[in-house]
Design a protein around this motif. Structure first.
Motif, PDB file in Angstrom:
ATOM      1  N   CYS A   1       0.728  -1.312   0.152  1.00 54.86           N
ATOM      2  CA  CYS A   1       0.105   0.020  -0.112  1.00 54.86           C
ATOM      3  C   CYS A   1       0.862   1.119   0.080  1.00 54.86           C
ATOM      4  N   GLY A   2       0.357   2.419  -0.168  1.00 55.81           N
ATOM      5  CA  GLY A   2       1.008   3.687  -0.357  1.00 55.81           C
ATOM      6  C   GLY A   2       0.442   4.635   0.787  1.00 55.81           C
ATOM      7  N   ALA A   3       1.281   5.482   1.261  1.00 58.43           N
ATOM      8  CA  ALA A   3       0.961   6.641   2.075  1.00 58.43           C
ATOM      9  C   ALA A   3       1.444   7.832   1.640  1.00 58.43           C
ATOM     10  N   ASP A   4       0.824   9.186   1.594  1.00 56.70           N
ATOM     11  CA  ASP A   4       1.425  10.374   1.002  1.00 56.70           C
ATOM     12  C   ASP A   4       1.536  11.290   1.979  1.00 56.70           C
ATOM     13  N   TYR A   5       2.747  11.854   2.018  1.00 58.55           N
ATOM     14  CA  TYR A   5       3.036  12.890   3.004  1.00 58.55           C
ATOM     15  C   TYR A   5       3.548  14.273   1.884  1.00 58.55           C
ATOM     16  N   PRO A   6       2.735  14.973   1.507  1.00 58.57           N
ATOM     17  CA  PRO A   6       3.027  15.922   0.809  1.00 58.57           C
ATOM     18  C   PRO A   6       4.091  16.966   1.115  1.00 58.57           C
ATOM     19  N   MET A   7       4.518  17.004   2.379  1.00 60.94           N
ATOM     20  CA  MET A   7       5.475  18.273   2.930  1.00 60.94           C
ATOM     21  C   MET A   7       6.586  17.479   2.807  1.00 60.94           C
ATOM     22  N   ARG A   8       6.835  16.113   2.665  1.00 64.20           N
ATOM     23  CA  ARG A   8       8.150  15.719   2.792  1.00 64.20           C
ATOM     24  C   ARG A   8       8.824  15.736   1.341  1.00 64.20           C
ATOM     25  N   GLU A   9      10.225  15.480   1.159  1.00 63.40           N
ATOM     26  CA  GLU A   9      10.919  15.627  -0.037  1.00 63.40           C
ATOM     27  C   GLU A   9      10.632  14.270  -0.943  1.00 63.40           C
ATOM     28  N   LYS A  10      10.576  13.385   0.004  1.00 59.49           N
ATOM     29  CA  LYS A  10      10.298  11.726  -0.802  1.00 59.49           C
ATOM     30  C   LYS A  10       8.741  11.697  -0.139  1.00 59.49           C
TER      31      LYS A  10
ATOM     32  N   PHE B   1       6.047   9.894  -0.667  1.00 56.60           N
ATOM     33  CA  PHE B   1       5.376   8.565  -0.818  1.00 56.60           C
ATOM     34  C   PHE B   1       6.075   7.525   0.224  1.00 56.60           C
ATOM     35  N   ASP B   2       5.271   6.858   1.061  1.00 57.25           N
ATOM     36  CA  ASP B   2       5.825   5.530   1.529  1.00 57.25           C
ATOM     37  C   ASP B   2       5.117   4.568   1.083  1.00 57.25           C
ATOM     38  N   VAL B   3       6.077   3.521   0.378  1.00 57.99           N
ATOM     39  CA  VAL B   3       5.520   2.207  -0.310  1.00 57.99           C
ATOM     40  C   VAL B   3       5.632   1.239   0.968  1.00 57.99           C
ATOM     41  N   VAL B   4       4.579   0.666   1.572  1.00 54.83           N
ATOM     42  CA  VAL B   4       4.670  -0.486   2.646  1.00 54.83           C
ATOM     43  C   VAL B   4       4.410  -1.667   2.008  1.00 54.83           C
ATOM     44  N   TYR B   5       5.343  -2.739   2.160  1.00 54.18           N
ATOM     45  CA  TYR B   5       4.960  -4.153   1.820  1.00 54.18           C
ATOM     46  C   TYR B   5       4.576  -4.570   3.252  1.00 54.18           C
ATOM     47  N   HIS B   6       3.705  -5.598   3.342  1.00 57.89           N
ATOM     48  CA  HIS B   6       3.173  -6.266   4.722  1.00 57.89           C
ATOM     49  C   HIS B   6       3.388  -7.781   4.261  1.00 57.89           C
ATOM     50  N   LEU B   7       4.203  -8.478   4.920  1.00 61.09           N
ATOM     51  CA  LEU B   7       4.437  -9.742   4.844  1.00 61.09           C
ATOM     52  C   LEU B   7       4.024 -10.775   5.988  1.00 61.09           C
ATOM     53  N   LEU B   8       3.898 -11.959   5.880  1.00 64.65           N
ATOM     54  CA  LEU B   8       3.497 -12.872   6.750  1.00 64.65           C
ATOM     55  C   LEU B   8       4.252 -14.180   6.607  1.00 64.65           C
ATOM     56  N   SER B   9       4.731 -14.613   7.949  1.00 65.38           N
ATOM     57  CA  SER B   9       5.374 -15.894   7.964  1.00 65.38           C
ATOM     58  C   SER B   9       4.538 -16.911   8.528  1.00 65.38           C
TER      59      SER B   9
ATOM     60  N   GLN C   1      10.753   4.726   1.104  1.00 66.78           N
ATOM     61  CA  GLN C   1      10.227   6.269   0.612  1.00 66.78           C
ATOM     62  C   GLN C   1      10.505   6.385  -0.802  1.00 66.78           C
ATOM     63  N   ALA C   2       9.572   7.293  -1.408  1.00 65.35           N
ATOM     64  CA  ALA C   2       9.939   7.530  -2.902  1.00 65.35           C
ATOM     65  C   ALA C   2       9.355   8.737  -3.215  1.00 65.35           C
ATOM     66  N   ASP C   3       9.590   9.520  -4.285  1.00 63.41           N
ATOM     67  CA  ASP C   3       9.048  10.566  -4.850  1.00 63.41           C
ATOM     68  C   ASP C   3       8.445  10.268  -6.012  1.00 63.41           C
ATOM     69  N   GLU C   4       7.874  11.466  -6.897  1.00 63.47           N
ATOM     70  CA  GLU C   4       7.180  11.068  -8.136  1.00 63.47           C
ATOM     71  C   GLU C   4       7.781  10.237  -9.281  1.00 63.47           C
ATOM     72  N   GLU C   5       9.492  10.798  -9.129  1.00 70.27           N
ATOM     73  CA  GLU C   5      10.308   9.967 -10.110  1.00 70.27           C
ATOM     74  C   GLU C   5      10.966   8.921  -9.774  1.00 70.27           C
ATOM     75  N   THR C   6      10.914   8.433  -8.613  1.00 70.80           N
ATOM     76  CA  THR C   6      11.752   7.277  -7.877  1.00 70.80           C
ATOM     77  C   THR C   6      11.266   6.030  -8.504  1.00 70.80           C
ATOM     78  N   LEU C   7      11.945   5.232  -9.166  1.00 67.46           N
ATOM     79  CA  LEU C   7      11.640   3.840  -9.522  1.00 67.46           C
ATOM     80  C   LEU C   7      11.909   2.677  -8.685  1.00 67.46           C
ATOM     81  N   ILE C   8      10.834   2.228  -8.374  1.00 68.77           N
ATOM     82  CA  ILE C   8      11.175   1.045  -7.256  1.00 68.77           C
ATOM     83  C   ILE C   8      11.095  -0.390  -7.820  1.00 68.77           C
ATOM     84  N   PRO C   9      11.929  -1.105  -7.720  1.00 66.48           N
ATOM     85  CA  PRO C   9      12.141  -2.436  -8.566  1.00 66.48           C
ATOM     86  C   PRO C   9      10.872  -3.114  -7.900  1.00 66.48           C
TER      87      PRO C   9
END
Length: 200
Positions: A61-70, A72-80, A92-100
């Motif tokens: 999922c994502g979360a938006d914090y417009p006042m930060r330089e980066k 967006f938070d992209v959050v991965y939820h994993l279960l074992s 953390q990412a901005d509009e141009e960051t490429l996340i693999p």
């Protein structure tokens, strides 16, 4: 905080080293902060390591914090299931960051990444089919960013005659634009239809 969770956090930080920027235990779960370039190595370790075995991806999922330089938070939820543990991995990412893309490790990440792209505009490099999943193909912008205009120039509706979604200029009916803010106890200056007899 349980001793087992504290030991697990120490184990993960020791094995991943500098790839983990920060690790914290919150709400009974381990949360890791990593750089976008390290996300594939971290996810691979968490899935394949015998002490981890986070074989199930629950959500991205994502979360938006417009006042930060980066912003967006992209959050991965994993279960074992084997260890009976959950972990959150944040990037953390901005509009141009490429996340693999995580799809080579977790094929189920496909739709979650598409949803995050559609709603926030976060780009995933190497994704097999990165296109919109919830909004219409002609939609401009990303709905969950906090910088979109509150009104637009077009409205969308399904037209049963042409059997497709159509775009039309926004049309606000006049009765929705004019408001009478007078007190109902004082009455209005104009005569409502059917009230002619009451005024006599």
């Amino acid at each position: 905080m349980s001793e087992a969770l504290r030991d697990f956090s120490s184990y993960v930080r020791e094995r991943l080293g500098a790839k983990v920027q920060d690790a914290a235990i919150a709400f009974g779960e381990l949360a890791l902060q990593v750089e976008p370039g390290d996300i594939i190595d971290v996810l691979t370790f968490l899935k394949n390591d015998v002490q981890c075995q986070f074989v199930s991806i629950i959500d991205i999922c994502g979360a938006d914090y417009p006042m930060r330089e980066k912003r967006f938070d992209v959050v991965y939820h994993l279960l074992s299931p084997r260890q009976n543990l959950r972990v959150r991995v944040k990037v953390q990412a901005d509009e141009e960051t490429l996340i693999p893309s995580a799809t080579p490790i977790y094929p189920g990440a496909d739709w979650y990444e598409r949803e995050t792209y559609d709603l926030y505009g976060v780009l995933f490099a190497g994704h097999p089919d990165l296109r919109r999943i919830l909004t219409d193909y002609g939609f401009e912008g990303h709905p969950l960013r906090k910088d979109f205009p509150l009104t637009g120039f077009f409205e969308v509706r399904y037209d049963d005659e042409v059997k497709r979604v159509v775009y039309e200029p926004v049309e606000l009916k006049q009765e929705f634009r004019t408001f009478d803010f007078l007190s109902p106890w004082e009455g209005t200056d104009y005569v409502l239809p059917g009230d002619e007899k009451a005024k006599q």
